[in-house]
Design a protein around this motif. Structure first.
Motif, PDB file in Angstrom:
ATOM      1  N   PHE A  75       0.817  -1.213   0.000  1.00  0.00           N
ATOM      2  CA  PHE A  75       0.000   0.000   0.000  1.00  0.00           C
ATOM      3  C   PHE A  75       0.852   1.266   0.000  1.00  0.00           C
ATOM      4  N   SER A  76       2.031   1.204   0.574  1.00  0.00           N
ATOM      5  CA  SER A  76       2.928   2.351   0.525  1.00  0.00           C
ATOM      6  C   SER A  76       3.383   2.607  -0.914  1.00  0.00           C
ATOM      7  N   GLN A  77       3.739   1.533  -1.627  1.00  0.00           N
ATOM      8  CA  GLN A  77       4.141   1.675  -3.026  1.00  0.00           C
ATOM      9  C   GLN A  77       2.966   2.157  -3.878  1.00  0.00           C
ATOM     10  N   LEU A  78       1.782   1.627  -3.637  1.00  0.00           N
ATOM     11  CA  LEU A  78       0.597   2.049  -4.370  1.00  0.00           C
ATOM     12  C   LEU A  78       0.315   3.527  -4.124  1.00  0.00           C
ATOM     13  N   LYS A  79       0.463   3.965  -2.895  1.00  0.00           N
ATOM     14  CA  LYS A  79       0.251   5.377  -2.559  1.00  0.00           C
ATOM     15  C   LYS A  79       1.255   6.255  -3.305  1.00  0.00           C
ATOM     16  N   THR A  83       0.234   9.011  -6.000  1.00  0.00           N
ATOM     17  CA  THR A  83       0.644  10.399  -5.767  1.00  0.00           C
ATOM     18  C   THR A  83       1.373  10.942  -6.986  1.00  0.00           C
ATOM     19  N   THR A  84       2.275  10.132  -7.545  1.00  0.00           N
ATOM     20  CA  THR A  84       3.013  10.543  -8.745  1.00  0.00           C
ATOM     21  C   THR A  84       2.040  10.760  -9.913  1.00  0.00           C
ATOM     22  N   LEU A  85       1.116   9.844 -10.095  1.00  0.00           N
ATOM     23  CA  LEU A  85       0.129   9.965 -11.161  1.00  0.00           C
ATOM     24  C   LEU A  85      -0.728  11.208 -10.958  1.00  0.00           C
ATOM     25  N   TRP A  86      -1.135  11.497  -9.741  1.00  0.00           N
ATOM     26  CA  TRP A  86      -1.941  12.676  -9.425  1.00  0.00           C
ATOM     27  C   TRP A  86      -1.177  13.947  -9.745  1.00  0.00           C
ATOM     28  N   GLU A  87       0.095  13.963  -9.354  1.00  0.00           N
ATOM     29  CA  GLU A  87       0.908  15.150  -9.618  1.00  0.00           C
ATOM     30  C   GLU A  87       1.080  15.373 -11.120  1.00  0.00           C
ATOM     31  N   LYS A  88       1.275  14.293 -11.868  1.00  0.00           N
ATOM     32  CA  LYS A  88       1.403  14.423 -13.328  1.00  0.00           C
ATOM     33  C   LYS A  88       0.089  14.922 -13.918  1.00  0.00           C
TER      34      LYS A  88
END
Length: 95
Positions: A75-79, A83-88
């Motif tokens: 879940f940490s990796q998924l988060k 987060t990276t996808l959201w920022e992009k």
């Protein structure tokens, strides 16, 4: 009138006598049940302690903790990926 009243007092006295005679038996029964419940609770605690200390329980606890650790990492990796996808996504829509 004196006869029925006298009969009533005699009956009340008899009822009170019987009530007193039964009360100690109930108290001893309650005491026995309390002692039995205490003994049962103590035995249950002893058995649970034995189970907790058993090798199988320790093995199961280790497996559970390992699985929990793996799940937390996942879940940490998924988060991080989300987060990276959201920022992009927010960066591309803001530009």
């Amino acid at each position: 009138m004196k006869g029925p009243l006298l009969l009533l007092f005699v009956l009340l006295a008899l009822m009170a006598t019987f009530a007193r005679a039964e009360a100690p038996q109930e108290e001893t029964l309650v005491a026995k049940v309390q002692v039995y419940a205490q003994q049962a609770a103590q035995k249950a605690q002893e058995h649970l302690a034995t189970i907790r200390e058993s090798q199988a329980a320790q093995q199961a606890r280790e497996w559970f903790e390992a699985g929990l650790s793996h799940t937390q990492q996942y879940f940490s990796q998924l988060k991080d990926k989300l987060t990276t996808l959201w920022e992009k996504t927010t960066a591309s829509s803001g530009a």
